[in-house]
Write a protein that holds these residues in place. Structure first.
Motif, PDB file in Angstrom:
ATOM      1  N   ALA A  70       0.826  -1.210   0.000  1.00  0.00           N
ATOM      2  CA  ALA A  70       0.000   0.000   0.000  1.00  0.00           C
ATOM      3  C   ALA A  70       0.861   1.261   0.000  1.00  0.00           C
ATOM      4  N   LEU A  71       1.935   1.254   0.776  1.00  0.00           N
ATOM      5  CA  LEU A  71       2.810   2.426   0.826  1.00  0.00           C
ATOM      6  C   LEU A  71       3.542   2.626  -0.500  1.00  0.00           C
ATOM      7  N   ASP A  72       3.968   1.543  -1.121  1.00  0.00           N
ATOM      8  CA  ASP A  72       4.616   1.656  -2.438  1.00  0.00           C
ATOM      9  C   ASP A  72       3.640   2.221  -3.470  1.00  0.00           C
ATOM     10  N   GLU A  73       2.411   1.743  -3.424  1.00  0.00           N
ATOM     11  CA  GLU A  73       1.382   2.235  -4.348  1.00  0.00           C
ATOM     12  C   GLU A  73       1.124   3.717  -4.128  1.00  0.00           C
ATOM     13  N   LEU A  74       1.036   4.125  -2.865  1.00  0.00           N
ATOM     14  CA  LEU A  74       0.794   5.533  -2.546  1.00  0.00           C
ATOM     15  C   LEU A  74       1.990   6.391  -2.963  1.00  0.00           C
ATOM     16  N   SER A  75       3.188   5.879  -2.745  1.00  0.00           N
ATOM     17  CA  SER A  75       4.389   6.611  -3.146  1.00  0.00           C
ATOM     18  C   SER A  75       4.401   6.866  -4.651  1.00  0.00           C
ATOM     19  N   ASN A  76       4.067   5.848  -5.438  1.00  0.00           N
ATOM     20  CA  ASN A  76       4.020   6.001  -6.893  1.00  0.00           C
ATOM     21  C   ASN A  76       2.952   7.013  -7.305  1.00  0.00           C
ATOM     22  N   ALA A  77       1.808   6.979  -6.613  1.00  0.00           N
ATOM     23  CA  ALA A  77       0.726   7.908  -6.935  1.00  0.00           C
ATOM     24  C   ALA A  77       1.135   9.349  -6.638  1.00  0.00           C
ATOM     25  N   VAL A  78       1.796   9.575  -5.508  1.00  0.00           N
ATOM     26  CA  VAL A  78       2.232  10.929  -5.145  1.00  0.00           C
ATOM     27  C   VAL A  78       3.285  11.433  -6.134  1.00  0.00           C
ATOM     28  N   ASN A  79       4.181  10.548  -6.553  1.00  0.00           N
ATOM     29  CA  ASN A  79       5.172  10.941  -7.560  1.00  0.00           C
ATOM     30  C   ASN A  79       4.487  11.335  -8.874  1.00  0.00           C
ATOM     31  N   GLY A  80       3.441  10.586  -9.244  1.00  0.00           N
ATOM     32  CA  GLY A  80       2.686  10.927 -10.447  1.00  0.00           C
ATOM     33  C   GLY A  80       1.974  12.262 -10.306  1.00  0.00           C
ATOM     34  N   LEU A  81       1.423  12.524  -9.119  1.00  0.00           N
ATOM     35  CA  LEU A  81       0.763  13.803  -8.876  1.00  0.00           C
ATOM     36  C   LEU A  81       1.762  14.951  -8.992  1.00  0.00           C
ATOM     37  N   PHE A  82       2.959  14.759  -8.475  1.00  0.00           N
ATOM     38  CA  PHE A  82       3.993  15.799  -8.581  1.00  0.00           C
ATOM     39  C   PHE A  82       4.236  16.145 -10.052  1.00  0.00           C
ATOM     40  N   ARG A  83       4.361  15.119 -10.895  1.00  0.00           N
ATOM     41  CA  ARG A  83       4.614  15.371 -12.320  1.00  0.00           C
ATOM     42  C   ARG A  83       3.438  16.097 -12.973  1.00  0.00           C
ATOM     43  N   SER A  84       2.212  15.697 -12.613  1.00  0.00           N
ATOM     44  CA  SER A  84       1.030  16.345 -13.197  1.00  0.00           C
ATOM     45  C   SER A  84       0.907  17.790 -12.738  1.00  0.00           C
ATOM     46  N   ALA A  85       1.193  18.045 -11.453  1.00  0.00           N
ATOM     47  CA  ALA A  85       1.142  19.412 -10.932  1.00  0.00           C
ATOM     48  C   ALA A  85       2.183  20.290 -11.619  1.00  0.00           C
ATOM     49  N   LEU A  86       3.350  19.725 -11.845  1.00  0.00           N
ATOM     50  CA  LEU A  86       4.402  20.467 -12.535  1.00  0.00           C
ATOM     51  C   LEU A  86       3.997  20.753 -13.982  1.00  0.00           C
ATOM     52  N   GLY A  87       3.346  19.759 -14.624  1.00  0.00           N
ATOM     53  CA  GLY A  87       2.905  19.950 -16.000  1.00  0.00           C
ATOM     54  C   GLY A  87       1.859  21.046 -16.122  1.00  0.00           C
ATOM     55  N   LEU A  88       0.873  21.073 -15.223  1.00  0.00           N
ATOM     56  CA  LEU A  88      -0.155  22.116 -15.271  1.00  0.00           C
ATOM     57  C   LEU A  88       0.451  23.481 -14.985  1.00  0.00           C
ATOM     58  N   ARG A  89       1.381  23.523 -14.048  1.00  0.00           N
ATOM     59  CA  ARG A  89       2.015  24.810 -13.739  1.00  0.00           C
ATOM     60  C   ARG A  89       2.798  25.318 -14.953  1.00  0.00           C
ATOM     61  N   ASN A  90       3.433  24.432 -15.676  1.00  0.00           N
ATOM     62  CA  ASN A  90       4.155  24.844 -16.883  1.00  0.00           C
ATOM     63  C   ASN A  90       3.204  25.392 -17.941  1.00  0.00           C
ATOM     64  N   VAL A  91       2.016  24.777 -18.060  1.00  0.00           N
ATOM     65  CA  VAL A  91       1.027  25.260 -19.034  1.00  0.00           C
ATOM     66  C   VAL A  91       0.540  26.649 -18.654  1.00  0.00           C
ATOM     67  N   THR A  92       0.246  26.870 -17.378  1.00  0.00           N
ATOM     68  CA  THR A  92      -0.246  28.186 -16.958  1.00  0.00           C
ATOM     69  C   THR A  92       0.831  29.256 -17.111  1.00  0.00           C
ATOM     70  N   SER A  93       2.069  28.890 -16.855  1.00  0.00           N
ATOM     71  CA  SER A  93       3.143  29.884 -17.011  1.00  0.00           C
ATOM     72  C   SER A  93       3.363  30.233 -18.479  1.00  0.00           C
ATOM     73  N   GLN A  94       3.020  29.302 -19.386  1.00  0.00           N
ATOM     74  CA  GLN A  94       3.172  29.553 -20.814  1.00  0.00           C
ATOM     75  C   GLN A  94       2.317  30.738 -21.250  1.00  0.00           C
ATOM     76  N   ALA A  95       1.161  30.936 -20.611  1.00  0.00           N
ATOM     77  CA  ALA A  95       0.285  32.059 -20.962  1.00  0.00           C
ATOM     78  C   ALA A  95       0.999  33.385 -20.786  1.00  0.00           C
ATOM     79  N   PHE A  96       1.850  33.499 -19.784  1.00  0.00           N
ATOM     80  CA  PHE A  96       2.576  34.733 -19.554  1.00  0.00           C
ATOM     81  C   PHE A  96       3.700  34.915 -20.570  1.00  0.00           C
ATOM     82  N   ARG A  97       4.302  33.820 -21.009  1.00  0.00           N
ATOM     83  CA  ARG A  97       5.337  33.950 -22.038  1.00  0.00           C
ATOM     84  C   ARG A  97       4.750  34.367 -23.355  1.00  0.00           C
TER      85      ARG A  97
END
Length: 316
Positions: free
Chosen positions: A284-311
């Protein structure tokens, strides 16, 4: 002389006279995204009582962020949207910080589990419980596992979760960006709050209140209410509860003197039970760890998209 007919057949024969189709209102363009948010939240209403469920919830949030990134990348942001996107740049950093804190706590729990591995090994090699020194080492290792804080995520992270909650609910005719960012912030606040509460054993976080006319409001409110009931009394992490119960029983067994064959049989039974519970917790902890790592990547991806609007805006 050229005669122009104002009927549909004329428009087919003379396409250069065709009028541009009316633009869809922002709400209709955002509606598929919002309907998907509702469906994803509704799917989380089942079996909400374990770390495995929490991993599924974190993956759902990651999918919602991915959907939002795809929609915003295909939409042009107006000047009035820039303030909304600027606020999300801050929220995106907060979500990344929460992911880092959650990952650190999961790693701590995984390291804590090593005490159980050592105790199981010591008992298994104790000659059926006849080696007093190995039993003593097993008891000490189990005691160390029990003495460790069950969950100890930093209290400051609670403040970060609260800062994720959207400030102003959308009203009237609003842009796609505002509708999407509002949904992202509300759902991020809800699921990140559950993640922190479960891993940190902290005070229960009150979910953001969302307008009832939003397409995903009912599913959001139903999920918030269901989780609030589960978190009361600290009954959420089923895999961790199972491991703690198995450790308590095993500790009692190896601390009680018994006779020969019965002691060996009993030891084998409860060692196997503890080993099974430890395996379930690890999975369960390994599964949760993988999910949190995936969330980090998705959060970073959305933040990159929003910052693109300013560029893009700075080039205009």
């Amino acid at each position: 002389m050229l005669f122009v007919h104002k009927d549909a057949s004329a428009r087919r024969r003379f396409p250069f006279f065709a009028s541009s189709p009316p633009k869809s209102p922002p709400g209709s363009l955002a509606r598929p995204f919002e309907d998907t948010v509702a469906a994803r939240l509704a799917d989380l209403l089942r079996d909400a009582s374990s770390l495995s469920w929490l991993a599924r919830a974190v993956r759902v949030l990651a999918l919602i962020l991915d959907d939002a990134a795809a929609l915003l990348a295909d939409s042009s942001a107006s000047s009035s949207d820039l303030a909304t996107l600027a606020c999300y740049l801050d929220s995106g950093v907060v979500l990344l910080d929460i992911c880092n804190a959650a990952s650190a706590e999961i790693d701590r729990l995984l390291r804590r589990r090593l005490h159980l591995r050592f105790a199981i090994h010591a008992i298994a090699t104790s000659d059926g419980g006849r080696d007093a020194e190995r039993l003593r080492k097993a008891r000490d290792s189990l005691a160390e596992w029990t003495a460790c804080a069950r969950r100890s995520i930093k209290p400051s992270i609670v403040g970060l979760v609260r800062s994720l909650a959207p400030a102003n609910p959308p009203r009237g005719k609003i842009s796609i960006a505002r509708r999407v960012i509002y949904a992202v912030e509300a759902v991020s606040s809800l699921i990140a709050g559950i993640l922190v509460a479960v891993l940190g054993g902290s005070e229960q976080l009150t979910p953001a209140s969302v307008p009832s006319d939003l397409p995903w409001a009912k599913e959001y409110n139903d999920l918030a209410a269901a989780i609030s009931c589960e978190l009361v009394g600290d009954r959420f992490a089923a895999e961790l509860d199972a491991a703690e119960a198995a450790v308590k029983t095993l500790t009692d067994v190896i601390s009680t003197d018994g006779d020969g064959e019965n002691t060996e049989t009993t030891l084998r039974k409860y060692v196997e039970s503890t080993e099974k519970a430890t395996g379930g917790l690890t999975e369960a902890l390994d599964e949760l760890s993988n999910a949190v790592n995936g969330l980090f990547r998705s959060a970073l991806g959305l933040r990159n998209v929003t910052s693109q609007a300013f560029r893009v805006d700075s080039c205009n």
